[in-house]
Design a protein around this motif. Sequence first.
Motif, PDB file in Angstrom:
ATOM      1  N   ILE A  78      15.088  -3.935 -19.777  1.00 40.91           N
ATOM      2  CA  ILE A  78      15.150  -3.045 -18.611  1.00 40.91           C
ATOM      3  C   ILE A  78      14.578  -1.691 -19.019  1.00 40.91           C
ATOM      4  O   ILE A  78      14.834  -1.226 -20.127  1.00 40.91           O
ATOM      5  CB  ILE A  78      16.621  -2.836 -18.153  1.00 40.91           C
ATOM      6  N   SER A  79      13.833  -1.065 -18.146  1.00 38.00           N
ATOM      7  CA  SER A  79      13.355   0.289 -18.438  1.00 38.00           C
ATOM      8  C   SER A  79      14.547   1.222 -18.576  1.00 38.00           C
ATOM      9  O   SER A  79      15.580   1.027 -17.933  1.00 38.00           O
ATOM     10  CB  SER A  79      12.459   0.796 -17.306  1.00 38.00           C
ATOM     11  N   ALA A  80      14.379   2.243 -19.390  1.00 43.18           N
ATOM     12  CA  ALA A  80      15.487   3.165 -19.642  1.00 43.18           C
ATOM     13  C   ALA A  80      14.973   4.604 -19.686  1.00 43.18           C
ATOM     14  O   ALA A  80      14.958   5.241 -20.731  1.00 43.18           O
ATOM     15  CB  ALA A  80      16.175   2.794 -20.954  1.00 43.18           C
ATOM     16  N   PRO A  81      14.531   5.110 -18.521  1.00 43.69           N
ATOM     17  CA  PRO A  81      14.043   6.488 -18.526  1.00 43.69           C
ATOM     18  C   PRO A  81      15.192   7.497 -18.577  1.00 43.69           C
ATOM     19  O   PRO A  81      16.331   7.147 -18.263  1.00 43.69           O
ATOM     20  CB  PRO A  81      13.303   6.585 -17.177  1.00 43.69           C
ATOM     21  N   GLY A  82      14.872   8.727 -18.949  1.00 40.94           N
ATOM     22  CA  GLY A  82      15.900   9.770 -18.928  1.00 40.94           C
ATOM     23  C   GLY A  82      15.894  10.575 -20.205  1.00 40.94           C
ATOM     24  O   GLY A  82      15.270  10.187 -21.193  1.00 40.94           O
ATOM     25  N   PRO A  83      16.606  11.692 -20.187  1.00 36.29           N
ATOM     26  CA  PRO A  83      16.596  12.586 -21.354  1.00 36.29           C
ATOM     27  C   PRO A  83      17.165  11.927 -22.619  1.00 36.29           C
ATOM     28  O   PRO A  83      16.766  12.262 -23.720  1.00 36.29           O
ATOM     29  CB  PRO A  83      17.453  13.782 -20.912  1.00 36.29           C
ATOM     30  N   GLY A  84      18.072  10.975 -22.436  1.00 35.58           N
ATOM     31  CA  GLY A  84      18.705  10.336 -23.600  1.00 35.58           C
ATOM     32  C   GLY A  84      17.800   9.383 -24.356  1.00 35.58           C
ATOM     33  O   GLY A  84      18.111   8.954 -25.472  1.00 35.58           O
ATOM     34  N   THR A  85      16.666   9.015 -23.738  1.00 33.53           N
ATOM     35  CA  THR A  85      15.759   8.061 -24.391  1.00 33.53           C
ATOM     36  C   THR A  85      14.348   8.639 -24.548  1.00 33.53           C
ATOM     37  O   THR A  85      13.390   7.890 -24.762  1.00 33.53           O
ATOM     38  CB  THR A  85      15.667   6.753 -23.573  1.00 33.53           C
TER      39      THR A  85
END
Length: 275
Positions: free
Chosen positions: A12-19
């Motif tokens: 699954i895509s995992a966009p965001g500041p944590g990645t």
Amino acid sequence: MLIKFWGVRGSISAPGPGTARYGGNTPCVEVVGSSGDGFVIDAGYGVVKLSDALLASGRAKGLTIHFLLTHLHWDHIQGLPFFAPIYVPGNRIIVHSASEQTAREAMSRLFTSIYSPIMGVENLGASLEYRELTESIELAGARVETFPVNHSVPTLGLRITDAGKVMVHATDHEGGDPAADRRLIEVARSADLLVHDAQFTEAEYLRYRGWGHSSTEAAVRSALASKVRLLALFHYDATHTDLDVDAQLSRARELAQVDEQLEVIAAAEGMEIRL
Ligand SMILES: [Zn+2]
Ligand SMILES: [Zn+2]
């Protein structure tokens, strides 16, 4: 041989500041051989970054692009409808996979009116060709050999040899099956680079045994047994933040200390490795 990671995330895509450091796009790896030509392993959402790079440099026309699809799980093909060169007349897209028929059906479904405004694969600008990747082919001056990895569907591991350097790509592989482990270790023996599925921590793996993915520990075990020079962890679980991947990398390096020749890295979006 130059290896460029455009997407390293699993399932699954995992966009965001944590990645942001390792990246959230699903698998796509470009290999450029010593001839200067190349090919692309898998077409998860990372392939959109490759598409952007081709557009930005004015290289999206007059292309022949070889995609080597390890298998057709969604995270390995979902970027194709957003790969701009596929809409450019005159471009050739050559899809190599374990089954020509299955790839043809998957591509056909991917562009039906249900999923795509182009209303059918026949309306793509580029021409599509399908080839069965069975044993060994010459591609972009490199020799590409395949072997089966341990996953829920027939999935290709790849051994790529170019100018005396060897890269082995083993994503969506679950370590722990003795026969599959032996096969991978044999194929990867003394390779310069092993890209290995590292979806889980060991604790997670105990919960998800049989899901077709490896723990960090299994990736290191394969690297140690095959005496590869460089191990790149790959296909991280979507729930893993950058700090979680850092912890996987630390754990892998700790385990790899028994072999001072073995270096371990965690593949990241935008990372390039030259062998
Ligand atoms: Zn996958
Ligand atoms: Zn898969």
